[in-house]
Write a protein that holds these residues in place. Sequence first.
Motif, mmCIF file in Angstrom:
data_model
loop_
_atom_site.group_PDB
_atom_site.id
_atom_site.type_symbol
_atom_site.label_atom_id
_atom_site.label_comp_id
_atom_site.label_asym_id
_atom_site.label_seq_id
_atom_site.Cartn_x
_atom_site.Cartn_y
_atom_site.Cartn_z
ATOM 1 N N LEU A 244 22.962 52.544 49.487
ATOM 2 C CA LEU A 244 23.188 51.299 50.024
ATOM 3 C C LEU A 244 24.100 51.121 51.161
ATOM 4 N N ASN A 245 24.523 52.397 51.562
ATOM 5 C CA ASN A 245 25.099 52.730 52.950
ATOM 6 C C ASN A 245 26.488 51.782 53.001
ATOM 7 N N TRP A 246 27.421 51.816 51.760
ATOM 8 C CA TRP A 246 28.543 51.017 51.875
ATOM 9 C C TRP A 246 29.515 52.052 52.569
ATOM 10 N N ASN A 247 30.542 51.438 53.037
ATOM 11 C CA ASN A 247 31.655 52.244 53.633
ATOM 12 C C ASN A 247 32.745 52.492 52.542
ATOM 13 N N LEU A 248 32.614 53.732 52.090
ATOM 14 C CA LEU A 248 33.615 53.905 50.976
ATOM 15 C C LEU A 248 34.346 55.138 51.105
ATOM 16 N N PRO A 249 35.551 55.524 50.410
ATOM 17 C CA PRO A 249 35.837 54.644 49.667
ATOM 18 C C PRO A 249 36.707 53.338 49.981
ATOM 19 N N ILE A 250 36.564 52.119 49.200
ATOM 20 C CA ILE A 250 37.066 50.954 49.800
ATOM 21 C C ILE A 250 38.548 50.996 50.012
ATOM 22 N N SER A 251 38.915 50.132 50.897
ATOM 23 C CA SER A 251 40.525 50.106 51.278
ATOM 24 C C SER A 251 40.856 48.645 51.445
ATOM 25 N N SER A 252 42.221 48.487 51.952
ATOM 26 C CA SER A 252 42.651 47.204 52.580
ATOM 27 C C SER A 252 41.797 46.946 53.880
ATOM 28 N N ASN A 253 41.544 45.685 53.982
ATOM 29 C CA ASN A 253 40.882 45.184 55.351
ATOM 30 C C ASN A 253 39.210 45.774 55.376
ATOM 31 N N PRO A 254 38.613 45.419 54.306
ATOM 32 C CA PRO A 254 37.165 46.163 54.223
ATOM 33 C C PRO A 254 36.328 45.348 55.194
ATOM 34 N N LYS A 255 35.045 46.042 55.790
ATOM 35 C CA LYS A 255 34.259 45.562 56.580
ATOM 36 C C LYS A 255 33.329 44.390 56.118
ATOM 37 N N ASN A 256 32.980 44.688 54.963
ATOM 38 C CA ASN A 256 32.305 43.789 53.975
ATOM 39 C C ASN A 256 32.917 43.082 52.763
ATOM 40 N N PRO A 257 33.759 42.189 52.979
ATOM 41 C CA PRO A 257 34.570 41.700 51.571
ATOM 42 C C PRO A 257 33.590 41.158 50.753
ATOM 43 N N TYR A 258 32.714 40.586 50.991
ATOM 44 C CA TYR A 258 31.836 39.792 50.124
ATOM 45 C C TYR A 258 31.259 40.760 48.969
ATOM 46 N N ASN A 259 30.670 41.856 49.500
ATOM 47 C CA ASN A 259 30.059 42.482 48.505
ATOM 48 C C ASN A 259 31.087 43.076 47.506
ATOM 49 N N ILE A 260 32.187 43.255 47.823
ATOM 50 C CA ILE A 260 33.299 43.804 47.124
ATOM 51 C C ILE A 260 34.063 42.798 46.094
ATOM 52 N N ILE A 261 33.898 41.358 46.386
ATOM 53 C CA ILE A 261 34.183 40.387 45.441
ATOM 54 C C ILE A 261 33.020 40.151 44.499
ATOM 55 N N LYS A 262 31.935 40.130 45.038
ATOM 56 C CA LYS A 262 30.741 39.827 44.334
ATOM 57 C C LYS A 262 30.503 40.936 43.184
ATOM 58 N N SER A 263 30.647 42.385 43.401
ATOM 59 C CA SER A 263 30.554 43.438 42.626
ATOM 60 C C SER A 263 31.514 43.229 41.359
ATOM 61 N N LEU A 264 33.054 42.997 41.800
ATOM 62 C CA LEU A 264 33.989 43.066 40.597
ATOM 63 C C LEU A 264 33.678 41.918 39.789
ATOM 64 N N GLN A 265 33.261 40.864 40.478
ATOM 65 C CA GLN A 265 33.066 39.533 39.470
ATOM 66 C C GLN A 265 31.988 39.887 38.685
ATOM 67 N N ILE A 266 30.874 40.412 38.860
ATOM 68 C CA ILE A 266 29.579 40.679 37.965
ATOM 69 C C ILE A 266 30.215 41.775 37.014
ATOM 70 N N ILE A 267 30.886 42.767 37.547
ATOM 71 C CA ILE A 267 31.345 44.047 36.282
ATOM 72 C C ILE A 267 32.486 43.219 35.435
ATOM 73 N N GLU A 268 33.153 42.284 35.911
ATOM 74 C CA GLU A 268 34.201 41.566 35.065
ATOM 75 C C GLU A 268 33.650 40.848 34.099
ATOM 76 N N GLY A 269 32.289 40.257 34.440
ATOM 77 C CA GLY A 269 31.634 39.405 33.656
ATOM 78 C C GLY A 269 31.682 37.934 34.154
ATOM 79 N N GLU A 270 32.034 37.647 35.291
ATOM 80 C CA GLU A 270 32.372 36.196 35.693
ATOM 81 C C GLU A 270 31.267 35.599 36.065
#
Length: 270
Positions: A244-270
């Motif tokens: 998926l060509n993500w810039n990892l590992p994630i850190s503060s000030n990520p280039k694409n914050p939207y994917n990170i927020i979305k992923s965590l919401q899905i995994i947490e079941g929100e």
Amino acid sequence: MKHHINFLNDLDSLYQKLFHDSNNHQSLDAKLARAQVICESARQHCMRMADENIRNLKKIDPNNPMLGKVAMLESFGLSRKETAHTAFLSWVFNPRCHHGFNDNLAKALLRNFIQVDIDDEFSVDTSISEYYLSDECRIDVWVSGKHNGSNWLLIIEAKIDAKQNSEQLTKYSNHLRVKDEFEHVIKVFLTPNTNELIKCDEHWHHISFYSLYCILWKEARKHNEAEGLILLKHYLHGVLKNVLNWNLPISSNPKNPYNIIKSLQIIEGE
């Protein structure tokens, strides 16, 4: 999908307000400048949310693949090799292999495609990679089992760099028609993204590697003592980084914050 719809609704509201509001008499340049300010403000808000989520992630899920540094298949030069991915998937889906997940990861995937209740009566008996229906028809992942006396079958066809081919899926469907011992056949087409759906005369469930990551890790987190958890972490890190060509590992000030927020919401079941 909920997040995509919310974003599109917000974008449409912004567009209507700036360009179709009869009370807005600003010049086009002024409207575009205003839109830029609003979008930048939204991005900064998402950046702050992402930073907060990353800090929380490090506390509550320190093994998350987004925080890792090792991509398992990359170590062998196989990061985008389709058969390497499907071989690993067939392994984690096989309850007879010593990974400690039993058949829970296979069941987690199945829950996304079938309506029946997947409980203890739902068993996984076989999981094979590169299963040949004939000399010219090879199934990437073949998983079968039983439920209340009936036989079910899950097949996965994976594509990463190879061209998507609807004729190939149709050919697989035709071969599967002779396998009348299965009352339920679930066919999954796995690709890096699902933006370009291909047409097929048989129903295939088209999912992305991103969805696969969310499904498998959400279930794997329930099995912290599983011997194969670290291998799954390294595999899924490679999916995010190299497929998926993500810039990892994630850190503060990520280039694409939207994917990170979305992923965590899905995994947490929100």
